[in-house]
Design a protein around this motif. Structure first.
Motif, PDB file in Angstrom:
ATOM      1  N   UNK A   1      -1.521  12.025  -5.705  1.00  0.00           N
ATOM      2  CA  UNK A   1      -1.504  10.708  -5.073  1.00  0.00           C
ATOM      3  C   UNK A   1      -0.509   9.817  -5.803  1.00  0.00           C
ATOM      4  N   UNK A   2       0.453   9.301  -5.084  1.00  0.00           N
ATOM      5  CA  UNK A   2       1.460   8.415  -5.667  1.00  0.00           C
ATOM      6  C   UNK A   2       0.793   7.137  -6.180  1.00  0.00           C
TER       7      UNK A   2
ATOM      8  N   UNK B   1     -14.239   3.016  -2.648  1.00  0.00           N
ATOM      9  CA  UNK B   1     -13.193   3.550  -3.526  1.00  0.00           C
ATOM     10  C   UNK B   1     -12.501   2.390  -4.228  1.00  0.00           C
ATOM     11  N   UNK B   2     -12.519   2.394  -5.538  1.00  0.00           N
ATOM     12  CA  UNK B   2     -12.044   1.250  -6.301  1.00  0.00           C
ATOM     13  C   UNK B   2     -10.539   1.118  -6.395  1.00  0.00           C
ATOM     14  N   UNK B   3      -9.819   2.231  -6.529  1.00  0.00           N
ATOM     15  CA  UNK B   3      -8.363   2.169  -6.674  1.00  0.00           C
ATOM     16  C   UNK B   3      -7.698   2.068  -5.304  1.00  0.00           C
ATOM     17  N   UNK B   4      -6.816   1.097  -5.154  1.00  0.00           N
ATOM     18  CA  UNK B   4      -6.140   0.904  -3.875  1.00  0.00           C
ATOM     19  C   UNK B   4      -5.336   2.133  -3.473  1.00  0.00           C
ATOM     20  N   UNK B   5      -4.632   2.744  -4.430  1.00  0.00           N
ATOM     21  CA  UNK B   5      -3.778   3.885  -4.105  1.00  0.00           C
ATOM     22  C   UNK B   5      -4.599   5.065  -3.599  1.00  0.00           C
TER      23      UNK B   5
ATOM     24  N   UNK C   1      -7.684   4.888  -2.174  1.00  0.00           N
ATOM     25  CA  UNK C   1      -8.234   4.531  -0.863  1.00  0.00           C
ATOM     26  C   UNK C   1      -7.161   4.636   0.221  1.00  0.00           C
ATOM     27  N   UNK C   2      -5.958   4.195  -0.084  1.00  0.00           N
ATOM     28  CA  UNK C   2      -4.872   4.280   0.893  1.00  0.00           C
ATOM     29  C   UNK C   2      -4.495   5.727   1.185  1.00  0.00           C
ATOM     30  N   UNK C   3      -4.550   6.592   0.171  1.00  0.00           N
ATOM     31  CA  UNK C   3      -4.218   8.006   0.376  1.00  0.00           C
ATOM     32  C   UNK C   3      -5.226   8.676   1.301  1.00  0.00           C
ATOM     33  N   UNK C   4      -6.518   8.407   1.092  1.00  0.00           N
ATOM     34  CA  UNK C   4      -7.529   8.998   1.961  1.00  0.00           C
ATOM     35  C   UNK C   4      -7.443   8.429   3.377  1.00  0.00           C
ATOM     36  N   UNK C   5      -7.139   7.144   3.469  1.00  0.00           N
ATOM     37  CA  UNK C   5      -6.957   6.550   4.792  1.00  0.00           C
ATOM     38  C   UNK C   5      -5.790   7.211   5.521  1.00  0.00           C
ATOM     39  N   UNK C   6      -4.700   7.453   4.799  1.00  0.00           N
ATOM     40  CA  UNK C   6      -3.541   8.116   5.397  1.00  0.00           C
ATOM     41  C   UNK C   6      -3.874   9.540   5.826  1.00  0.00           C
ATOM     42  N   UNK C   7      -4.672  10.251   4.995  1.00  0.00           N
ATOM     43  CA  UNK C   7      -5.096  11.608   5.366  1.00  0.00           C
ATOM     44  C   UNK C   7      -5.890  11.584   6.673  1.00  0.00           C
ATOM     45  N   UNK C   8      -6.815  10.627   6.768  1.00  0.00           N
ATOM     46  CA  UNK C   8      -7.651  10.534   7.969  1.00  0.00           C
ATOM     47  C   UNK C   8      -6.811  10.154   9.196  1.00  0.00           C
TER      48      UNK C   8
END
Length: 370
Positions: free
Chosen positions: A48-49, A349-353, A355-362
């Protein structure tokens, strides 16, 4: 230990067992007959970036020192949990061992396991001392005819905090996981799981809140299509006073997928003033898909606040009509409404990066099926 070479040799409970009645792990048979690819894949593309901290790479159940940056996280061999049939198979397996005290600060730790074929077993141990904090992100990537079996043992001391995020990606295969977590006084355990690409999945989690004022959340998303079968079994046990817990699960079932969730909240007689909630919602994108939900409450205390709810439905026709009237194409409308439906399960999910990665996966999964 000698690993089984035939599916029947595993001795897994059948569908007559209540906790296994929705599980279908038949794809394990192909994995037992397959062999791993000798080529070591580059797992960096699964990182995850924007997340710094230790990186541990495992390929087909073996630790890859070349692709890892452990930064003090150790790799040890496990004894396995003889009491559970899937955890028992991890006896002699390697895994990450994290032991943190209050003086240690650990950035988000990324664990990546790539399965290229055959069977692979891992056993992770996460132990946090008083006031320690840690965040761990586990990414499992499966190939067809592969089986990844993971056991996770967690123990949190007074006021410790752990965030654990899991992604199951890849092209197929089987994923099984057994989690056991002990949460001490004032401690907090937050777990979030995203399930997408796998032929069969079974995840079994048991969090025991044995300390006063302990907190646990077991949240997740299941996204299934074709003939995928996912089965999640959660149990949160309140054993001490003043504890609280949350379970938020969202599922999207398309084609002929079968997605199942069984969640239980147990409140012991000594666990007065417990506050527990469970929310399970599912969307059927096609009526050929199947969703099973089984929320349960088992309460022996008097002074508690416990609630659960489960719904299965389709996208709102009124909402779809509204978006269509604004010129939004049908496929885009369905994706927008489904993304909104899933957001609750990722909120902890506490870390923005991350949470954003999982959102992008979904979102990527949703768009591919649009």
């Amino acid at each position: 230990m000698t690993l089984p070479v035939r599916f029947d040799d595993l001795g897994l409970p059948g569908r007559r067992h209540e906790d296994w009645r929705w599980s279908d792990l038949s794809a394990i048979e192909a994995a037992l007959a397959a062999r791993a690819n000798d080529g070591a894949p580059d797992a960096r593309r699964w990182l995850i970036d924007g997340v710094t901290g230790p990186v541990l790479l495992f390929v087909d159940g073996r630790y890859s020192a070349e692709g890892s940056d452990p930064q003090g996280v150790t790799i040890e061999t496990s004894g396995g949990d003889e009491a559970h049939i899937l955890s028992r198979l991890t006896r002699g397996a390697v895994g990450a061992t994290l032991r943190l005290g209050r003086e240690q600060a650990a950035g988000p730790i990324q664990l990546v396991h790539v399965a290229t074929g055959g069977q692979a077993h891992l056993h992770h141990r996460l132990t946090l001392a008083e006031d320690a904090q840690a965040s761990i992100v586990e990414t499992y990537v499966g190939a067809p005819a592969s089986w990844t079996n993971v056991a996770v043992d967690i123990e949190l001391a007074h006021s410790a905090r752990l965030m654990r995020t899991v992604r199951r990606l890849g092209e197929g295969g089987v994923h099984t996981e057994t989690l056991r977590a002990g949460v001490g006084q004032g401690a907090s355990f937050m777990g979030t799981t995203l399930l997408t690409q796998a032929e069969n999945v079974r995840i079994e989690s048991h969090a025991r809140l044995h300390g006063i004022g302990a907190f646990a959340s077991l949240d997740g998303i299941m996204l299934g299509r074709n003939r995928q079968t996912f089965d999640v079994v959660n149990r949160i046990e309140h054993a001490a006073e003043g504890g609280s817990s949350r379970q938020t699960w969202r599922s999207v079932a398309d084609d002929r997928a079968t997605l199942s969730f069984a969640g239980k909240i147990q409140v012991a007689r000594a666990a007065q003033k417990t506050d527990a909630e469970q929310s399970v919602k599912a969307l059927l994108m096609e009526r050929t898909a199947t969703v099973n939900s089984k929320p349960e409450l088992e309460i022996f205390a008097d002074d508690v606040k416990c609630a659960h709810g489960a719904t299965v439905g389709e996208l709102s026709k009124d909402a779809l009509f509204y978006l269509a009237s604004r010129g939004v194409p049908p496929a885009e409308s369905r994706a927008i409404l489904t993304e909104s439906f899933l957001s609750d399960a990722l909120a902890t999910i506490g870390e923005d990066a991350v949470r954003e990665a999982l959102t992008a996966d979904a979102i990527g999964w949703l768009r591919r099926g649009a």
